[in-house]
Scaffold this active site. Structure first.
Site, short mmCIF file in Angstrom:
data_model
loop_
_atom_site.label_atom_id
_atom_site.label_comp_id
_atom_site.label_asym_id
_atom_site.label_seq_id
_atom_site.Cartn_x
_atom_site.Cartn_y
_atom_site.Cartn_z
CE LYS A 1 -7.78 -2.93 5.73
NZ LYS A 1 -7.44 -4.28 5.27
CD1 TRP B 1 -1.90 -2.37 1.74
CD2 TRP B 1 -2.94 -1.38 0.03
NE1 TRP B 1 -2.85 -3.23 1.27
CE2 TRP B 1 -3.51 -2.67 0.22
CE3 TRP B 1 -3.44 -0.57 -1.01
CZ2 TRP B 1 -4.55 -3.15 -0.57
CZ3 TRP B 1 -4.47 -1.07 -1.79
CH2 TRP B 1 -5.02 -2.34 -1.58
CG ASP C 1 -2.85 3.74 4.64
OD1 ASP C 1 -3.77 3.50 5.44
OD2 ASP C 1 -2.73 3.15 3.55
#
Lengths: 354, 354
Positions: B191, B100, B167
């Site tokens: 999540k 990511w 992030d």
């Protein structure tokens, strides 16, 4: 008591969709897991996404005609931007028929000069502009098929040789027209489709790949198509409710069947507005929307009485948008004819009282 | 049978959140309307949005410190783009600690040259790079606090004078750290927060407004802040489930309380991986994530037996990502300790069988 839900969006969804969605939040298909706690790469969710994409094309009559359906995030407002990023090289033409059309123009102007082919802004958008020319050397022509705020709807569409791109957020799946005349259709889910949080984009693939700029991945239609609308985690619940609503519509007989219902509802609504001397329609008659009827009370003194009667009758969400005032009855696909009957009855009762 | 849900995302949510969300889909607060068919401008929904935003700041300890919380659409992938559009003027530094992070770098490179301060890509990201310098004249420093795919997590953070942007999709709200050391935190909901379809962005307002480019409205943090996170129709259901999860966390005792639970789960999981000779951890020990434990079977011949036992025991979602292989046990906030116990028991049973 279940209310009569005239909300403009997010708005009414079919009861069976709500029921199935509610159950799936606890347990999806007896899997022992909620639909919102499974992987988007799982067989179960991939099936939901593929079914939603296929049903969208099937219901619009666009299967096998070079179109792809995507369920993206960000609402129609993000499409204002994506359309320009993916299609705008030199110049595009826009029809300015309402607040959302105006916003689409504003966003596209960041990337290039935009030509307004026509505008009804000076008349507070109470009609749909007609009789304009669309230069054939433009990149595309953009328009809004239904203007939720003002209650106007395009009844016919210009012919042109350049890609036709439209915001169909508030009337997609509501009427039987030839959808293949359009090259890109986008629609926020929260009116005729599902829960807010996803935007259906239906796109003729051959119009893509013609601009020179580098497009960020999340803004790139080609990227989303290549990943089957799963470039990143999709908004699973909004896609699931959309799939359920499309199933509901198919079982009902598709767009032809719902169009008949929508015409009944609109006819009933507008005849009350026209025949009841206490009310006045906002939009020009020939451009009236079958989705959103806008009207005002001729005598403001009756406002309090009328609104008390609406509340008493369980009529919800018919306050007009601040740009128009008065009332707006949104009659999307899932709104039953009985709800319009209930509203019309109250309007007529007010007349007999007054 | 309710499964033990180790999905990496979308992933497990607290049972009481699922129950309340399921009920609200049928009828929100005895209003006679579903939470997904009311206007986002209604009192009911504005309350949900405001509560979610306030709870996010409260739980992170960022109230009254110049931060704003937004619930946007488009996932972390859209943040890769928005961060660059809003903050990147000349050059930025990125830590490349996983897939990511790598994607974030790729997206930002569309706008400018990006400097990788350090990378663990050559080691298939099995550790967190350390001991790098961050040039003080850069626009910002970007990093990923937890790498879901590889099971690594940053245990400490560099000090620097430029804005720190991270992030935190897979470990936000999971541990008690000083969140005010960060200037912009973003996290996809799916999540530790709620249903997929919204992304929490927590941003220190004074880092905005310093780039010269014109930012499209939907990409503009200042625009979203000025509209109270309602520039356009928000993803109502995803925001509602996030609000419910934040309430659940607050009632549980907040981040300090959940951190203790998360440590217990991770300790149990990793001690089994280390003590059981059949398994091998993937990530370097000092960088192991408390959210995602990645491990492989030493003897591939046991794969079938192990996976049959997992299925039998109701263990769901522990297949490893293709970049690592093997297994990944995601142990987000809502996963009960009992689920880890059930998994560990099966691993130990396999050892006694083998």
């Amino acid at each position: 008591m279940k209310k009569h839900n005239f909300n403009a969006g997010p708005s009414i969804l079919p009861q069976e969709v709500l029921l199935k969605a509610s159950e799936a939040v606890m347990d999806y298909n007896n899997s022992g897991l909620s639909v919102i706690e499974i992987s988007h790469r799982s067989k179960d969710f991939v099936e939901i996404m593929e079914k939603a994409r296929a049903l969208a094309l099937e219901l619009l009559g666009l299967e096998g005609k070079g179109y792809k359906a995507l369920f993206l995030q960000g609402g129609a407002s993000t499409q204002f931007l994506m359309v320009a990023l993916n299609l705008l090289e030199k110049r595009a033409g826009y029809l300015n028929s309402g607040t959302w059309a105006d916003k689409a123009i504003k966003e596209a102007r960041i990337y290039d000069d935009i030509y307004e082919v026509a505008s009804s802004k000076n008349a507070n958008y109470n009609y749909i502009p007609k009789g304009y020319d669309i230069p054939s050397d433009y990149d595309y022509f953009h328009f809004t098929t239904n203007n939720t705020i003002f209650g106007t709807q395009m009844k016919s569409f210009p012919k042109c040789d350049i890609p036709m791109v439209c915001d169909m957020s508030s009337d997609i799946f509501s009427r039987a027209i030839d959808y293949s005349q359009f090259d890109l259709i986008y629609a926020g889910a929260q009116k005729n489709l599902g829960a807010a949080g996803t935007t259906l984009v239906v796109i003729k693939e051959d119009i893509l790949g013609k601009v020179s700029r580098k497009i960020p991945s999340m803004m790139d239609y080609k990227m989303h198509i290549s990943k089957g609308s799963m470039f990143n985690t999709p908004p699973v619940f909004a896609v699931y409710t959309s799939m359920l609503t499309l199933e509901w519509l198919k079982n009902l007989g598709g767009i032809e069947a719902i169009e008949k219902e929508n015409e009944k509802k609109a006819r009933l609504m507008y005849s009350e507005i026209d025949l009841n001397p206490l009310f006045k329609g906002f939009a020009t008659k020939e451009d009236r929307s079958n989705m959103n009827a806008t009207f005002t009370l001729e005598n403001e003194n009756l406002k309090e009485t009328f609104e008390a009667m609406l509340k008493e009758g369980g009529i919800n969400g018919i306050n007009g948008h601040r740009s128009v005032g008065g009332y707006r009855a949104s009659m999307y696909n899932a709104l039953p004819l009985d709800s319009v009957k209930a509203l019309v009855e109250i309007m007529s009762e007010l007349e007999s009282k007054a």
